[in-house]
Design an enzyme around this catalytic site. Sequence first.
Site, PDB file in Angstrom:
ATOM      1  CE  LYS A  24      -1.796  -3.610   3.368  1.00  0.00           C
ATOM      2  NZ  LYS A  24      -1.830  -4.612   2.547  1.00  0.00           N
TER       3      LYS A  24
ATOM      4  CE1 TYR B 260      -4.347  -1.803   5.041  1.00  0.00           C
ATOM      5  CE2 TYR B 260      -3.467   0.436   4.605  1.00  0.00           C
ATOM      6  CZ  TYR B 260      -3.986  -0.817   4.181  1.00  0.00           C
ATOM      7  OH  TYR B 260      -4.094  -1.196   2.894  1.00  0.00           O
TER       8      TYR B 260
ATOM      9  CB  SER C  19      -0.926   0.034   1.175  1.00  0.00           C
ATOM     10  OG  SER C  19      -1.503   1.138   1.599  1.00  0.00           O
TER      11      SER C  19
END
Length: 271
Positions: free
Chosen positions: A176, A172, A159
Amino acid sequence: MHSKTPKSEAAQSKTARSRTRTAVVTGAAGGIGLALSARLARSGAAVVMADIEADALHRRAAELTAQGAVVTAVTTDLTDPDAVARLADAAFGALGDIDVLCNNAGVLGPVGQPLWEAPLERMREVFEVNYWSRVLVARAFVPRMLERARPAHLVHTASMSAFVVGAGSAAYAASKHADLAVARSLRADLRGTAIRVSVLCPGRVDTPMVKGLIAPRGAGGESTVSAEHVAELVCDALGSDRFYLFSNEDTAPRLRDQFDEVWRHLPLPPP
């Protein structure tokens, strides 16, 4: 006597796509994973689609089959080592050899909350899917792919959050960053083999996972792309040496801001 002109990277990628006979996609019940499955199937590949959401997975696989695709749905808890091993058995059993492995499954987890308020168990779940499942899939598939010594391509979905971190996105973004490190490590480990590695770093993508989400301060970009656009980008890169795959038009300024910040804090010798 004329020497042969080397193929351009675009021509090599087109040739590689035409040779993509088989593929495995995780997180295939929706979003980028579904778009990847559909795009690969349209190119003529037989695809094994894996996801933990059994109903959605089999419904999507049936829809693709009705359109003429050759797909196999395998319900899999990708955080369970035994389940991932069974997925590998099923995939190699169904496909024989694997040309493309899209290590794509992911979850968003808690966003919009500072680190000290985000539920710890939900943060752990994010790492189970976004980091540990990627490790388990790579460990289950890559050794078998190496044994076959055939050209193949491993695509990790990371991402822009592997580079750009805003408020309220600790779980998150950290997962990533970790997955980017896994992809970079795999690229180094597999250098000199027939397996190429790419890491997909999309910005905001119009998928059910982010629909209605207001990005935390500093975490969101200015552009949104479709999952189909991302899938096309991936397929264009197959067979090439492109490692970083960026999908959104605002990628350059977002990266520039990040690295300018790093450069600003770098001690420099006096003039």
